[in-house]
Write a protein that holds these residues in place. Structure first.
Motif, mmCIF file in Angstrom:
data_model
loop_
_atom_site.group_PDB
_atom_site.id
_atom_site.type_symbol
_atom_site.label_atom_id
_atom_site.label_comp_id
_atom_site.label_asym_id
_atom_site.label_seq_id
_atom_site.Cartn_x
_atom_site.Cartn_y
_atom_site.Cartn_z
ATOM 1 N N ALA A 100 3.791 6.676 -6.199
ATOM 2 C CA ALA A 100 2.747 5.703 -6.013
ATOM 3 C C ALA A 100 1.374 6.598 -5.325
ATOM 4 O O ALA A 100 0.581 5.913 -5.319
ATOM 5 C CB ALA A 100 3.446 4.576 -5.291
ATOM 6 N N SER A 101 1.844 7.618 -4.557
ATOM 7 C CA SER A 101 0.780 8.328 -3.715
ATOM 8 C C SER A 101 -0.673 8.581 -4.292
ATOM 9 O O SER A 101 -1.347 8.272 -3.847
ATOM 10 C CB SER A 101 1.329 9.295 -3.109
ATOM 11 O OG SER A 101 2.537 8.952 -2.273
ATOM 12 N N ALA A 102 -0.530 9.118 -5.558
ATOM 13 C CA ALA A 102 -1.588 9.433 -6.424
ATOM 14 C C ALA A 102 -2.717 8.425 -6.571
ATOM 15 O O ALA A 102 -3.742 8.683 -6.447
ATOM 16 C CB ALA A 102 -1.025 10.104 -7.732
ATOM 17 N N LEU A 124 3.675 1.889 -8.902
ATOM 18 C CA LEU A 124 2.291 1.641 -8.587
ATOM 19 C C LEU A 124 2.452 0.910 -7.189
ATOM 20 O O LEU A 124 3.422 0.306 -7.023
ATOM 21 C CB LEU A 124 1.548 0.927 -9.503
ATOM 22 C CG LEU A 124 1.453 1.238 -11.093
ATOM 23 C CD1 LEU A 124 0.805 0.053 -11.877
ATOM 24 C CD2 LEU A 124 0.864 2.483 -11.049
ATOM 25 N N ASP A 125 1.367 1.284 -6.519
ATOM 26 C CA ASP A 125 1.153 0.315 -5.391
ATOM 27 C C ASP A 125 0.658 -1.116 -5.747
ATOM 28 O O ASP A 125 0.146 -1.397 -6.958
ATOM 29 C CB ASP A 125 0.263 0.958 -4.308
ATOM 30 C CG ASP A 125 -1.084 1.076 -4.875
ATOM 31 O OD1 ASP A 125 -1.743 0.216 -4.472
ATOM 32 O OD2 ASP A 125 -1.412 1.971 -5.695
ATOM 33 N N TYR A 174 6.489 -2.061 -7.697
ATOM 34 C CA TYR A 174 5.470 -2.508 -8.777
ATOM 35 C C TYR A 174 5.512 -1.765 -9.633
ATOM 36 O O TYR A 174 5.305 -0.265 -9.632
ATOM 37 C CB TYR A 174 4.055 -2.714 -8.387
ATOM 38 C CG TYR A 174 3.909 -3.614 -6.997
ATOM 39 C CD1 TYR A 174 3.654 -5.174 -7.311
ATOM 40 C CD2 TYR A 174 4.341 -3.371 -5.852
ATOM 41 C CE1 TYR A 174 3.727 -5.987 -6.249
ATOM 42 C CE2 TYR A 174 4.413 -4.387 -4.789
ATOM 43 C CZ TYR A 174 4.025 -5.461 -5.071
ATOM 44 O OH TYR A 174 3.999 -6.393 -3.836
ATOM 45 N N THR A 175 5.883 -2.087 -11.234
ATOM 46 C CA THR A 175 5.914 -1.004 -12.274
ATOM 47 C C THR A 175 5.118 -1.518 -13.542
ATOM 48 O O THR A 175 4.814 -2.799 -13.426
ATOM 49 C CB THR A 175 7.509 -0.725 -12.801
ATOM 50 O OG1 THR A 175 7.873 -2.017 -13.312
ATOM 51 C CG2 THR A 175 8.243 -0.050 -11.519
ATOM 52 N N ALA A 176 4.559 -0.626 -14.288
ATOM 53 C CA ALA A 176 3.954 -0.991 -15.406
ATOM 54 C C ALA A 176 4.403 0.116 -16.593
ATOM 55 O O ALA A 176 4.719 1.088 -16.389
ATOM 56 C CB ALA A 176 2.589 -1.091 -15.304
ATOM 57 N N GLU A 192 -2.162 -4.681 -9.482
ATOM 58 C CA GLU A 192 -2.979 -5.702 -9.692
ATOM 59 C C GLU A 192 -4.008 -5.230 -10.599
ATOM 60 O O GLU A 192 -4.697 -6.189 -11.614
ATOM 61 C CB GLU A 192 -3.718 -6.390 -8.517
ATOM 62 C CG GLU A 192 -2.292 -7.094 -7.629
ATOM 63 C CD GLU A 192 -1.898 -8.197 -8.337
ATOM 64 O OE1 GLU A 192 -2.474 -8.841 -9.423
ATOM 65 O OE2 GLU A 192 -0.962 -9.034 -7.742
ATOM 66 N N LEU A 193 -4.915 -4.302 -10.398
ATOM 67 C CA LEU A 193 -6.090 -3.665 -11.077
ATOM 68 C C LEU A 193 -5.705 -3.436 -12.514
ATOM 69 O O LEU A 193 -6.357 -3.670 -13.628
ATOM 70 C CB LEU A 193 -6.696 -2.588 -10.467
ATOM 71 C CG LEU A 193 -7.489 -2.630 -9.214
ATOM 72 C CD1 LEU A 193 -7.896 -1.444 -8.551
ATOM 73 C CD2 LEU A 193 -8.653 -3.578 -9.518
ATOM 74 N N MET A 194 -4.370 -2.649 -12.615
ATOM 75 C CA MET A 194 -3.929 -2.255 -14.053
ATOM 76 C C MET A 194 -3.703 -3.291 -14.952
ATOM 77 O O MET A 194 -3.540 -3.242 -16.117
ATOM 78 C CB MET A 194 -2.592 -1.432 -13.705
ATOM 79 C CG MET A 194 -3.133 0.139 -13.200
ATOM 80 S SD MET A 194 -4.044 1.026 -14.326
ATOM 81 C CE MET A 194 -3.824 2.455 -13.661
ATOM 82 N N LYS A 195 -3.449 -4.574 -14.497
ATOM 83 C CA LYS A 195 -3.249 -5.587 -15.203
ATOM 84 C C LYS A 195 -4.380 -5.955 -16.293
ATOM 85 O O LYS A 195 -4.196 -6.537 -17.233
ATOM 86 C CB LYS A 195 -2.986 -7.086 -14.561
ATOM 87 C CG LYS A 195 -1.809 -6.977 -13.773
ATOM 88 C CD LYS A 195 -1.435 -8.393 -13.195
ATOM 89 C CE LYS A 195 -0.231 -8.533 -12.240
ATOM 90 N NZ LYS A 195 0.067 -9.565 -11.612
#
Length: 345
Positions: free
Chosen positions: A12-14, A119-120, A106-108, A125-128
């Motif tokens: 998630a760091s990146a 993901l963080d 959190y995964t996608a 939330e943004l990736m949704k």
């Protein structure tokens, strides 16, 4: 103490550092520190793993992520490396901070590759809104809070700090009143602190819940044997321990000595009475022989459970002498000489 599960990477760091200056460099540091920590742990080089987990924690914290799971990993590694003071400090800080180990992941799924990415929360939330991703999921890890209390209690007891251990144990029992390990640790802490009444009460409470615990029956017998009023209870406790664990050498040994009693005192009394009060001396001699006869099967059980114990052989020899079984005395003398020559104790 639970084993550390280190299958994760700081993927998630990146995303978390994507908008920050020198994000790539920082992420590279994280990945490297995380890899070194995991490699050291898996190689059982716990002393090297601990500071690297702390480094991971500090790097994450510098970016705004206070992920205390890495301090937990550091504390566990210190414990496994027998760096007790460092481990105690970390576990104490974690408990005082309210850390439970519960984390939400959190995964996608990336539609093009089919790969599931971690993901963080903010990025998730943004990736949704990103049509290239689907299957947005969250998953919560289990609490490790009870493990924190159990491990810290154990560390404090090993460090002979029963008062501090009791404070932690009692705090833990408020949250986990049925935790068997904390109850057991509480009993041990009472013993270490010299509170024998509470120690015995704790043993009895544990045995009421689990009457098949041979060690607790043995420990109860040890405490009861110290009090002349509860010697018979001690004998029954030792017998129960042997019933549950037939090769329980220490329980046999205590049965022998508890049954015989203070033999040196009795022998002294006999010698003092022989000349002027021979009848009274004879009564004491008869009573002594009777006690040794009762102890005989326990001594034979002790020898069977631990045939290389010089103490067991010597005790059995003495009992055979008192009970006038000279053939067995000869056999035990030979065994005693054999074990002594071999350096047995």
């Amino acid at each position: 103490m639970k084993k550390l599960i280190l299958g994760m990477a700081i993927v998630a760091s990146a995303f978390a550092f994507g908008q920050k200056k020198d994000a790539n460099a920082l992420n590279a540091q994280l990945q490297e520190a995380n890899k070194v920590a995991m490699d050291a742990y898996n190689a059982k080089n716990y002393a090297a793993a601990a500071p690297k987990f702390i480094e991971v924690y500090d790097l994450l914290k510098s970016s705004g992520q206070d992920n205390k799971i890495y301090m937990y990993y550091a504390g566990l590694s210190h414990a496994l490396a027998n760096n007790t003071d460092q481990s105690i400090k970390i576990y104490t800080d974690l408990i005082n901070s309210g850390f439970t180990g519960v984390e939400t992941t959190y995964t996608a799924k990336e539609k093009k590759s089919g790969q599931v990415v971690n993901l963080d929360k903010a990025t998730w939330e943004l990736m949704k809104k990103n049509p290239d991703y689907s299957d947005f999921k969250t998953e919560q890890t289990k609490s490790i809070e009870s493990d924190l209390y159990e491990t810290l209690s154990s560390l404090l007891l090993n460090a002979k700090k029963p008062t501090e251990a009791l404070t932690i144990i009692e705090k833990g029992l408020v949250k986990f009143p049925n935790n068997a390990k904390l109850k057991e640790a509480q009993t041990t802490a009472y013993l270490q602190s010299g509170n024998t009444d509470k120690f015995v009460s704790g043993l009895k409470e544990q045995l009421a819940k689990n009457p098949n615990d041979a060690t607790n029956w043995y420990n109860l017998g040890v405490m009861q044997a110290k009090n002349p009023a509860t010697v018979n209870d001690a004998l029954e406790a030792f017998k129960k321990a042997i019933e549950l664990k037939p090769d329980f050498s220490d329980a046999y040994q205590n049965l022998v000595y508890t049954t015989i009693g203070d033999d040196a005192k009795v022998v002294g009394e006999i010698n003092a009475l022989r000349k002027d009060k021979p009848d009274e001396a004879s009564k004491l001699i008869d009573g002594r022989r009777e006690r040794f006869g009762k102890a005989l099967p326990y001594a034979e059980g002790w020898y069977k459970a631990n045939p290389k114990s010089l103490d067991a052989v010597t005790a059995l020899k003495e009992i055979y002498i008192v009970t006038k079984n000279m053939d067995k005395v000869k056999e035990m003398k030979a065994k005693e000489a054999e074990l002594t020559a071999a350096g047995a104790k």
